[in-house]
Scaffold this motif. Structure first.
Motif, PDB file in Angstrom:
ATOM      1  N   GLY A  92       0.783  -1.225   0.000  1.00 19.41           N
ATOM      2  CA  GLY A  92       0.000   0.000   0.000  1.00 19.41           C
ATOM      3  C   GLY A  92       0.812   1.271   0.000  1.00 19.41           C
ATOM      4  N   LEU A  93       2.122   1.209  -0.281  1.00 18.72           N
ATOM      5  CA  LEU A  93       2.976   2.395  -0.312  1.00 18.72           C
ATOM      6  C   LEU A  93       3.124   2.910  -1.744  1.00 18.72           C
ATOM      7  CD1 LEU A  93       5.768   1.165   2.130  1.00 18.72           C
ATOM      8  CD2 LEU A  93       3.728   2.558   2.649  1.00 18.72           C
ATOM      9  N   PRO A  94       3.318   4.241  -1.942  1.00 18.69           N
ATOM     10  CA  PRO A  94       3.432   4.796  -3.295  1.00 18.69           C
ATOM     11  C   PRO A  94       4.653   4.234  -4.042  1.00 18.69           C
ATOM     12  CG  PRO A  94       3.066   6.529  -1.678  1.00 18.69           C
ATOM     13  CD  PRO A  94       3.369   5.280  -0.899  1.00 18.69           C
ATOM     14  N   VAL A  95       4.498   4.083  -5.369  1.00 20.78           N
ATOM     15  CA  VAL A  95       5.582   3.614  -6.232  1.00 20.78           C
ATOM     16  C   VAL A  95       5.881   4.716  -7.235  1.00 20.78           C
ATOM     17  CG1 VAL A  95       6.353   1.861  -7.860  1.00 20.78           C
ATOM     18  CG2 VAL A  95       4.802   1.226  -5.996  1.00 20.78           C
ATOM     19  N   SER A  96       7.093   5.225  -7.217  1.00 21.34           N
ATOM     20  CA  SER A  96       7.461   6.315  -8.119  1.00 21.34           C
ATOM     21  C   SER A  96       8.286   5.788  -9.288  1.00 21.34           C
ATOM     22  CB  SER A  96       8.258   7.383  -7.362  1.00 21.34           C
ATOM     23  OG  SER A  96       9.474   6.832  -6.872  1.00 21.34           O
ATOM     24  N   GLY A  97       8.232   6.532 -10.395  1.00 24.51           N
ATOM     25  CA  GLY A  97       9.111   6.272 -11.528  1.00 24.51           C
ATOM     26  C   GLY A  97       8.807   5.033 -12.340  1.00 24.51           C
ATOM     27  N   TRP A 142      -2.254  -0.537 -16.828  1.00 21.78           N
ATOM     28  CA  TRP A 142      -1.351  -1.545 -16.283  1.00 21.78           C
ATOM     29  C   TRP A 142       0.055  -0.981 -16.128  1.00 21.78           C
ATOM     30  CZ3 TRP A 142      -2.777  -1.217 -21.319  1.00 21.78           C
ATOM     31  CH2 TRP A 142      -1.794  -1.287 -22.293  1.00 21.78           C
ATOM     32  N   THR A 143       0.796  -1.594 -15.220  1.00 23.88           N
ATOM     33  CA  THR A 143       2.176  -1.207 -14.961  1.00 23.88           C
ATOM     34  C   THR A 143       2.925  -2.411 -14.424  1.00 23.88           C
ATOM     35  OG1 THR A 143       3.615   0.376 -13.803  1.00 23.88           O
ATOM     36  CG2 THR A 143       1.722  -0.474 -12.586  1.00 23.88           C
ATOM     37  N   ARG A 144       4.237  -2.368 -14.492  1.00 18.28           N
ATOM     38  CA  ARG A 144       5.074  -3.402 -13.873  1.00 18.28           C
ATOM     39  C   ARG A 144       6.427  -2.792 -13.545  1.00 18.28           C
ATOM     40  NH1 ARG A 144       5.961  -7.929 -18.428  1.00 18.28           N
ATOM     41  NH2 ARG A 144       3.704  -7.862 -18.314  1.00 18.28           N
ATOM     42  N   THR A 145       7.068  -3.353 -12.559  1.00 16.48           N
ATOM     43  CA  THR A 145       8.387  -2.862 -12.172  1.00 16.48           C
ATOM     44  C   THR A 145       9.407  -3.240 -13.230  1.00 16.48           C
ATOM     45  OG1 THR A 145       8.753  -4.876 -10.898  1.00 16.48           O
ATOM     46  CG2 THR A 145       7.891  -2.972  -9.713  1.00 16.48           C
ATOM     47  N   ARG A 146      10.499  -2.494 -13.262  1.00 20.30           N
ATOM     48  CA  ARG A 146      11.497  -2.733 -14.301  1.00 20.30           C
ATOM     49  C   ARG A 146      12.152  -4.104 -14.174  1.00 20.30           C
ATOM     50  NH1 ARG A 146      14.431   3.267 -14.483  1.00 20.30           N
ATOM     51  NH2 ARG A 146      12.554   4.409 -15.174  1.00 20.30           N
ATOM     52  N   ASP A 147      12.258  -4.610 -12.942  1.00 19.84           N
ATOM     53  CA  ASP A 147      12.847  -5.941 -12.774  1.00 19.84           C
ATOM     54  C   ASP A 147      11.810  -7.056 -12.909  1.00 19.84           C
ATOM     55  OD1 ASP A 147      11.363  -5.574 -10.520  1.00 19.84           O
ATOM     56  OD2 ASP A 147      13.026  -5.820  -9.102  1.00 19.84           O
TER      57      ASP A 147
END
Length: 901
Positions: free
Chosen positions: A286-291, A329-334
């Motif tokens: 539940g914490l913000p994800v930047s970038g 949709w989104t996903r982390t770079r890794d």
């Protein structure tokens, strides 16, 4: 003055003159467009993207075309004549836009309509919005007093000539530059009028821009909607016209209908508003994800994908998004976590990330030997239109499949000569992998498809049908197992079977005769030879022998139960060709859809095996039927729509489906200001006429000029003075007020559509006699239902409708252990099954995603105490808790226990 200075002065003066000319031309164009003056004020041309082309072609150099413009009475003066040319960049000649998987088409031109419809509309809207694809105007002039004209400065090649007058119009293609004595005959031009409205509120949009495009000639004609959202363009030459509407703050929309316009039409063009769509990306905790990149695309149908990036607080925004459901949709770079959600602007969207899963393991055969090349594919499992996750096993039979977005996975394993395997897998504890599978070898059929010359045929569909029972049993659909594949570039194919034994092989390809033959499974080296069979080609012409480019051709097999016809459009010269036909008796039919009637012409065709027949189809001149639409008081009624249909007994037996003859919204011939309407080129001995208009009902029994039945007026040859009577329908009226008596903005359900009543007053037509009911909806109030009975000729006045106020309760859902909002997770909120029900009940149900504060709103809650059940992810197995909401509470906090999501 020195010679060099004099040259510079002349050069500078020339530049100033050109700039001033360009300024005045631009000012004149802007004034015409902004004034909203349509072609009803006389023919007009907006330069648009044609300005440069016309300026270059206006010199006296080059070829010219001379001619005269006439109408039925003789030469016509003051008609605007212009020349344009279609090329590879014009709208009519461009290839189909890209299409989604499974909807591939050959690269036909967009004008032929052989493109996927939704993608085609988007491409039309994009091109017209950018003023691309318009055929450049190469020269233009006005006819002299004797109707003559001269177009000069033309380059070699074929041109399309346009004549636009105050009372008529004409268009003629394939006129070579340099030709003299061209005759352009004015026809009764058509007017295209209508209203541009908001798709949600149905309120008019003043100032909307409407562009009409002649599909074959790619000419653009523009108009601006007035304060009532109304527009009118014309007179224009008969033809097919694409309509593109745009307005500030709305999505540009293209509207295409396969109708040849030879009469005036009036349409409604609905535009969707654009809004800002905001959101936030959160971690699984539940914490913000930047970038991180966030992607947006329409959840249904084709469209472009937009991308933005979350800021330091995890927030993101997309500007000017149409009010339609979208997928984000989104996903982390890794690639360790992903998030996805549906959102419709202007709502706030929460993307709460979840861990990305991978599957890995080994696939073996029944002897435990590793299998290489096994395709593992996840069904119905994709993100934002991305490819479905799939992978091939390596030489050791090993695979690693992912990233996978859900824990519930439907997995399919595919390998030639092995039985397809379907597996439902739930990832995570207690089974953490590896995921190993065994495939069973299956019998198969292998072969090659060639034509009669021995040339391999690719992309041919090959279907193997096997019975599940003994060979002597009659085949039934439930007893047949069919497997289908396609041939590769070398014509080779492989089709796996469920078991060994006799079967039936069916091979089909466009332009070839279908091949059906018995086979034995397993088999190899099966050779299928496809024959092109018979063919039919020819030309479709009008009654004067002029080729028609605006028809569709259908070839019907007259044998009973022969199925759908072979069909094809004609090219710009009216030519068509159909191949892959069996010997037999056929009827070749050409169809032309116009407002209010579909014209047909047919020709019998007898084909022998391998025969190449040439057939021409010619429409008859037919007769003209004139009539008038009148009201119940006998006075002429304008704006009514009239349709002419064949009688069922006159529809040929070889036609599989009878043409529709029902009230169909905006179709039909439009009666003029004097109530007059005209049908031309009628060839059948009798027609059924039906008429309709909003708020009125057709009364065949009171109509004249034919024989009435319950729904239509039968008109035969020789009958005249047709008068179609439309009686006013009863209307439903009411005034919606709040509990304090003030008018209340609301929505009223009218024949399945919500109609906005901004001041609470509604006045709606009633379609049927007898019992009826209406629903009234207003935010912050309980939905109201009223029943009534409609009697002929009597309006229904519901009087004052008092709405009962309700409340909206906001549920804030927190993690019981951490007190962190459970933002971005799905929640179900409903009345508890174990508690007393309140006396007044609205919907009292919510299922959806919690917002950025972990909250969700439930509307329609009465001012009474009630107990609600709150469950995460929509099921009690993931955690459920009951919460009491007192009679006045508007916000309630729910503490959810830890769950194993």
């Amino acid at each position: 003055m020195k010679r060099g200075h004099r040259r510079a002065a002349f050069f500078f003066a020339g530049i100033v003159a050109v700039l001033l000319l360009a300024f005045f031309l631009r000012s004149d164009e802007s004034a015409s467009l902004q004034s909203g003056r349509s072609s009803s004020d006389g023919p007009r041309f907006f330069a648009g993207s044609n300005t440069g082309s016309f300026a270059m072609a206006s010199t006296r150099e080059g070829l010219r075309i001379t001619g005269v413009v006439r109408d039925a009475r003789g030469p016509v003066a003051g008609v605007q004549v212009s020349a344009s040319r279609v090329d590879a960049d014009t709208l009519s000649e461009r290839p189909c836009p890209r299409t989604p998987p499974g909807h591939e088409y050959s690269p036909q031109r967009m004008r032929q309509g052989d493109c996927w419809f939704q993608e085609l509309e988007l491409e039309y809207a994009r091109l017209v919005d950018a003023r691309e694809g318009e055929a450049p105007v190469l020269a233009q002039t006005v006819t002299a007093d004797d109707g003559t004209f001269v177009l000069e400065g033309l380059s070699p090649g074929a041109l399309t000539l346009w004549a636009l007058g105050d009372t008529g119009a004409a268009v003629q293609a394939d006129i070579p530059a340099g030709r003299d004595d061209v005759t352009l005959t004015l026809e009764n031009g058509v007017f295209l009028s209508g209203t541009v409205v908001d798709d949600d509120t149905r309120l008019p949009i003043p100032g909307a821009r409407v562009t009409l495009i002649h599909e074959a000639g790619s000419r653009f004609f523009d108009a601006l909607a007035d304060v009532r959202g109304r527009f009118r363009v014309g007179p224009l030459p008969p033809g097919r016209y694409l309509r593109v509407a745009s307005a500030q703050g709305c999505q540009t929309q293209a509207f295409r209908e396969d109708v040849w316009l030879d009469a005036d039409v009036d349409v409604t063009l609905a535009l969707r508003r654009r809004h800002r769509l905001k959101g936030v990306v959160l971690t699984p905790e539940g914490l913000p994800v930047s970038g991180v990149d966030v992607h947006l695309a329409r959840s249904q149908g084709p469209g472009e994908t937009s991308t933005t990036r979350s800021d330091g607080q995890g927030r993101f925004a997309f500007e000017e998004v149409p009010a339609l459901p979208h997928e984000l949709w989104t996903r982390t770079r890794d690639e360790t976590a992903h998030g996805q959600a549906l959102g419709t602007p202007p709502e706030m969207v929460v993307l709460r990330m979840e861990p990305i899963e991978f599957m890995e393991g080994t696939v073996r055969d029944e002897q435990h030997r590793p299998l290489a090349g096994v395709r593992l594919r996840v069904g119905g499992h994709h993100l934002g239109g991305q490819p479905v996750p799939e992978v091939l096993t390596d030489a050791a039979g090993h695979y690693r499949l992912g990233p996978l977005l859900d824990r519930a996975v439907e997995l399919r394993l595919l390998l030639a000569h092995y039985t397809d395997r379907m597996e439902r897998v739930t990832l995570g504890a207690p089974h953490a992998g590896p995921w190993d599978f065994t495939l069973t070898r299956t019998p198969s059929l292998e072969g090659q498809v060639v034509d009669t010359e021995g040339v391999p045929l690719a992309a041919v569909q090959v279907t193997l049908a096997m019975t599940r029972e003994a060979p002597g049993r009659i085949w039934e659909p439930a007893d047949v197992d069919e497997r289908t594949n396609t041939s590769d570039a070398s014509g080779h194919f492989t089709v796996d079977s469920t078991h060994e034994g006799p079967g039936k092989l069916t091979v089909t390809a466009r332009g070839f005769l279908a091949v059906k033959l018995p086979v034995e499974v397993p088999s190899t080296g099966v050779r299928v030879v496809m024959n092109r069979g018979a063919s039919v080609s020819g030309t479709v012409m009008d009654a004067t022998g002029r080729p028609l480019s605006n028809v569709d051709v259908r070839l019907w097999n007259t044998e009973p139960q022969s199925g759908a016809p072979h069909s094809t459009p004609v090219d710009s010269r009216g030519a068509f060709s159909l191949g892959g036909l069996e010997a037999g008796h056929y009827v070749l039919e050409a169809r032309l859809r116009t407002p209010g009637i579909e014209h047909t012409a047919s020709q019998p065709v007898d084909l022998e095996a391998g025969m190449q027949a040439t057939v021409s189809v010619r429409f008859e001149e037919g007769r003209t039927l004139q009539g008038m639409t009148v009201g119940g008081d006998g006075q002429p009624m304008s704006g009514a729509r009239v349709q002419a249909c064949l009688l069922l007994e006159d529809i040929p037996a070889w036609q599989a489906h009878a043409p529709d003859c029902t009230v169909t919204g905006e179709s039909g011939v439009l009666s003029g200001p004097d109530g007059r309407f005209v049908f031309k080129h009628l060839t059948a001995p009798a027609y059924q006429l039906i008429a309709w208009k909003e708020g009125h009902a057709f009364a065949p029994s009171r109509s004249q000029g034919g024989t009435p039945d319950n729904t239509a007026l039968l008109v035969t040859m020789g009958q005249g003075d047709v008068r179609l009577v439309l009686e006013r329908r009863p209307r439903l009226r009411g005034q919606v007020v709040s509990d304090d008596g003030t008018p209340l903005p609301c929505k009223v359900l009218d024949r399945g559509t919500w109609v906005h009543a901004l001041d609470g007053t509604f006045d709606l037509p009633l379609p049927d006699d007898g019992p009826g009911r209406t629903l009234v909806n207003a935010k912050g109030f309980f939905e109201l239902q009223r029943k009534f009975v409609v009697s002929p000729g009597r309006d229904v006045d519901l009087g004052m409708l008092w709405m009962t106020r309700s409340r909206t309760v906001r549920f804030i859902v927190l993690n019981e252990a951490t007190r962190v909002p459970m933002a971005g997770l799905d929640v179900a909120i409903h009345l508890s099954d174990n508690a007393p029900r309140p006396s007044t009940i609205g919907s009292l149900f919510h299922f959806g995603r919690l917002d950025a504060q972990g909250s969700a709103e439930v509307e329609g809650v009465p001012f009474e105490a009630a107990t609600f059940s709150v469950s995460m992810n929509g099921g009690p197995e993931q955690g459920e808790t009951d919460v009491l909401v007192d009679a006045a509470q508007e916000t309630v906090t729910v503490l959810m226990p830890e769950t194993n999501r």
